[in-house]
Design an enzyme around this catalytic site. Structure first.
Site, PDB file in Angstrom:
ATOM      1  N   TYR A 179     -21.522  -3.975   2.851  1.00 48.39           N
ATOM      2  CA  TYR A 179     -20.459  -3.661   3.809  1.00 48.39           C
ATOM      3  C   TYR A 179     -20.861  -4.281   5.145  1.00 48.39           C
ATOM      4  CZ  TYR A 179     -17.261  -0.561   6.421  1.00 48.39           C
ATOM      5  OH  TYR A 179     -16.268  -0.048   7.220  1.00 48.39           O
ATOM      6  N   TYR A 228     -14.972   8.965  -0.983  1.00 45.28           N
ATOM      7  CA  TYR A 228     -16.257   8.771  -0.314  1.00 45.28           C
ATOM      8  C   TYR A 228     -16.364   9.641   0.942  1.00 45.28           C
ATOM      9  CZ  TYR A 228     -20.001   6.744   2.411  1.00 45.28           C
ATOM     10  OH  TYR A 228     -21.137   6.605   3.167  1.00 45.28           O
ATOM     11  N   HIS A 229     -15.386   9.519   1.825  1.00 47.99           N
ATOM     12  CA  HIS A 229     -15.462  10.220   3.101  1.00 47.99           C
ATOM     13  C   HIS A 229     -15.256  11.724   2.949  1.00 47.99           C
ATOM     14  CE1 HIS A 229     -14.606   6.042   4.324  1.00 47.99           C
ATOM     15  NE2 HIS A 229     -15.434   6.332   5.295  1.00 47.99           N
ATOM     16  N   LYS A 265     -13.970  13.954  21.778  1.00 49.15           N
ATOM     17  CA  LYS A 265     -14.307  12.706  21.083  1.00 49.15           C
ATOM     18  C   LYS A 265     -13.603  11.553  21.804  1.00 49.15           C
ATOM     19  CE  LYS A 265     -15.113  11.961  16.888  1.00 49.15           C
ATOM     20  NZ  LYS A 265     -16.508  11.560  17.143  1.00 49.15           N
ATOM     21  N   ASP A 305     -13.647   6.551  17.658  1.00 47.47           N
ATOM     22  CA  ASP A 305     -14.463   7.039  16.550  1.00 47.47           C
ATOM     23  C   ASP A 305     -13.816   8.273  15.930  1.00 47.47           C
ATOM     24  OD1 ASP A 305     -16.548   7.803  14.830  1.00 47.47           O
ATOM     25  OD2 ASP A 305     -17.453   9.020  16.417  1.00 47.47           O
ATOM     26  N   HIS A 324     -15.055   9.806  13.144  1.00 48.24           N
ATOM     27  CA  HIS A 324     -16.015  10.626  12.392  1.00 48.24           C
ATOM     28  C   HIS A 324     -16.154  11.962  13.116  1.00 48.24           C
ATOM     29  CE1 HIS A 324     -17.502   6.760  10.566  1.00 48.24           C
ATOM     30  NE2 HIS A 324     -17.508   7.552   9.529  1.00 48.24           N
TER      31      HIS A 324
END
Length: 675
Positions: free
Chosen positions: A15, A169-170, A543, A547, A549
């Site tokens: 990646y 995945y996340h 935040k 981003d 996340h």
């Protein structure tokens, strides 16, 4: 002894992408020369969220977590001297997936490629963006339409392309258990297939082709037996759903096809050399079992918890795959778990529990309804909080973090400044300048693109109607439209969406019984509130930037709430100005900023400066995220009260430190902390 026929290895990817299209192109060509067999493109956050590099929200984010692609010229440069007809390219892109695929197709056409032979994948799973990754742009309805239109287009025009990979995945990164990972991914796949079927864009006899192009992108954690069983359970459930719900008779079209990136969440900043064996074990989970083997594997680098990996670190991860595929005898055998009672029992248990959760989501109206109600998000926040509590109590052991912490000096990180790749801050200015030049000259020689206004008007008209948006998007790509212009046109028609945070509905995860660390912190919160003459301490969790996340920020917010704070958390994607305005409006006692993308060096000082200008310099600011040591020192020098990174796993302890900083800022005596 007769020689066994070896299976073909899985696709090996890294990646990658950073700084500029030119720099990333050089990296790709180097990786391919080292034996990598496919490309996996990382895009930067402005590209992922539909902003041009000169947008206010893009500040500090350009070229950091991936490559900035602003228009067809950038895409041309990204794949220069890489023949796309012969390449298998994975693009991690969701909200703007249609746009990036259009740019890719146009560049392939310019190379003279037959687009029916293009192979690769666009991630394009919008549901998990609302739940965990946070790069969504539009509301669920229009987002699903973009996905549906892309699937219908590719099945007819780019038949070897995977137009979506349902990305669990996340979900695991956000705390999902194996059952939740399976159930939420399958519910998303069902929502997408239902939408394609109901759109009427694909004839009934071709629906099997749609199902055959649905791929999945999964996570493999370090509990590799459970993870391997999870993959077998995924395959069984997918076979059942495609046969029973969609009537797919061809077993090849029902095959569960997945790629994998092994778990980055479990990589540690403490004793980071241990990450190598974690990565190997996680890779075994998705390669050992022939009947549940990944089609493509990409591995993180050992130092991702410290910052951006260097080319050498990425090469190490590629070599791990190559040793397994080419030196071991793994590919010479049939499935080595066939007939195992232990494996069969675990797979059956996962299948049964996952189907029950899938039914629960169906009764709510499906995945989209469960996103909009906040059910899926609150379940993930709760699961993640439970996991964090197990780590903090020592019930779940992580070597080098909460067990076996003594260590010899690490030669790999002796010089931390050279142990990770850093993006030159001047890159952003160069990208922004190049974007301005593109806008001014795109319809002049040598490009001669038509003026973009007509293409954008056509896109808006198509969006207001019900037709497929791919042709209008391709016209925009050919007209030299920018990423921000394409997304901006659709924002005008579709609006934007702020996803539920899941914080307010998350249950208490850590006990506050007498004698516990939580009870002690709660007492200190209450005493400090009394000393300040306020009903409750107020803490803003912000935040800034792009981003998405949000897992760490959510866990801090939930734990601060449980410790007795009144928490202000408005979710992701805020400007420093919005964060400071909220801090002043809510009269907070502390501000916590969470950034994992690397933009902290620009955005955190901006928040500090705005607080100073507003006469609120006494509000302590705490920063958290993937922040290298040198950057942490600079932030503290700029006035940040405390910096926390992934090695600081004790969240209750962090909340205690925040109380200390509030007392210090308000010139209160320190509270005695019982031993």
């Amino acid at each position: 002894m007769t020689e066994r026929q070896k299976d073909r290895p899985w696709l090996m990817r890294t990646y990658a992408g950073h700084s500029t299209a030119e720099a990333s192109n050089e990296l790709y060509r180097r990786n391919l020369a080292k034996g990598q067999t496919g490309l996996s493109v990382a895009f930067d956050l402005p590209t992922q969220t539909g902003y041009d590099s000169d947008h206010i929200l893009a500040r500090g984010e350009v070229g950091r977590v991936g490559v900035p692609i602003g228009h067809v010229g950038d895409m041309r440069r990204l794949f220069q001297d890489i023949p796309l007809e012969q390449m298998n390219t994975s693009m991690t892109i969701n909200a703007t997936a249609m746009w990036l695929l259009a740019l890719y197709q146009v560049v392939a056409e310019e190379q003279g490629a037959d687009i029916t032979r293009l192979q690769g994948t666009t991630q394009n799973d919008i549901v998990k963006e609302y739940l965990s990754r946070g790069t969504h742009v539009f509301p669920p309805g229009p987002s699903l339409r973009l996905t549906t239109d892309m699937i219908a287009y590719t099945v007819s025009h780019i038949p070897k392309w995977n137009p979506i990979n349902i990305c669990s995945y996340h979900l695991q990164e956000a705390g999902a258990t194996p059952v939740q990972e399976i159930a939420y991914a399958m519910s998303t796949a069902t929502a997408v297939l239902d939408a394609v079927r109901d759109s009427g864009q694909v004839p009934e006899e071709k629906f099997g082709d749609v199902v055959a192009r649905i791929s999945f992108f999964v996570n493999a954690g370090v509990r590799f037996i459970e993870e391997m069983c999870k993959m077998r359970a995924f395959g069984r459930i997918w076979d059942r759903i495609t046969r029973e719900r969609y009537g797919i008779e061809n077993p090849k079209q029902r095959r569960f096809r997945y790629g994998v990136q092994v778990n980055s969440l479990g990589l540690t900043e403490a004793q980071p050399e241990n990450n190598v064996q974690r990565i190997v074990l996680e890779m075994l989970a998705v390669t050992l079992s022939k009947d549940a083997r990944a089609r493509a594997v990409q591995l993180p680098a050992w130092n991702e918890a410290l910052g951006l990996p260097r080319p050498w670190d990425q090469q190490w991860s590629l070599r791990i795959q190559q040793v397994l595929a080419h030196e071991s005898d793994l590919l010479e055998y049939e499935d080595i778990f066939e007939g195992s009672r232990v494996v069969e029992d675990k797979v059956s248990e996962l299948v049964e529990e996952s189907l029950a959760e899938i039914d629960r989501i169906q009764q709510m109206g499906g995945a989209m309804a469960a996103v909009e109600s906040g059910y899926l998000k609150s379940q993930l926040v709760a699961s993640h909080a439970e996991r964090r509590a197990r780590i903090e109590s020592g019930q779940e052991k992580i070597v080098g973090v909460n067990a076996f912490e003594t260590t010899e000096p690490n030669p790999l990180t002796a010089d931390l400044d050279t142990a990770i790749h850093t993006v030159d801050p001047a890159v952003e200015a160069r990208v922004v300048e190049a974007l301005g030049t593109w806008r001014d000259t795109r319809y002049q020689p040598p490009f001669n693109h038509p003026r973009p206004c007509k293409a954008l008007d056509r896109l808006k008209e198509a969006a207001k109607g019900t037709g497929n948006l791919m042709e209008a998007t391709l016209e925009c790509a050919r007209a030299g439209v920018t990423t921000g212009e394409w997304a901006g046109a659709l924002r005008e028609v579709f609006g934007e969406f702020r996803a539920p945070t899941g914080v307010s509905s998350a249950p208490v995860a850590v006990s506050a019984e007498e004698g516990t660390a939580m009870a002690r912190v709660r007492r200190r919160v209450d005493e400090t509130a009394r000393d300040l003459g306020t009903g409750k301490l107020r803490f803003l969790v912000g935040k800034p930037g792009l981003d998405g996340h949000s897992n760490g920020a959510e866990q801090i917010a939930v734990r601060a709430r449980d410790a007795g704070f009144e928490v202000v958390y408005q979710g992701i994607r805020l400007t420093p100005e919005q964060i400071v305005d909220a801090a002043l409006a809510e009269d907070v006692h502390a501000v916590g900023l969470s950034i994992l993308s690397g933009s902290h060096a620009q955005l955190v000082p901006d928040v500090l400066e705005r607080l100073r200008e507003a006469g609120a310099a006494d509000i302590p600011v705490i920063a958290g995220g993937i922040i290298p040591n040198g950057d942490a020192e600079q932030l503290r020098a700029a006035g940040v009260a405390a910096v926390f990174t992934p090695k600081d796993f004790d969240i209750t302890g962090i909340i205690g430190r925040i109380v200390d900083e509030i007392r210090k800022a308000n010139k209160l005596d320190p509270l005695e902390v019982p031993a």
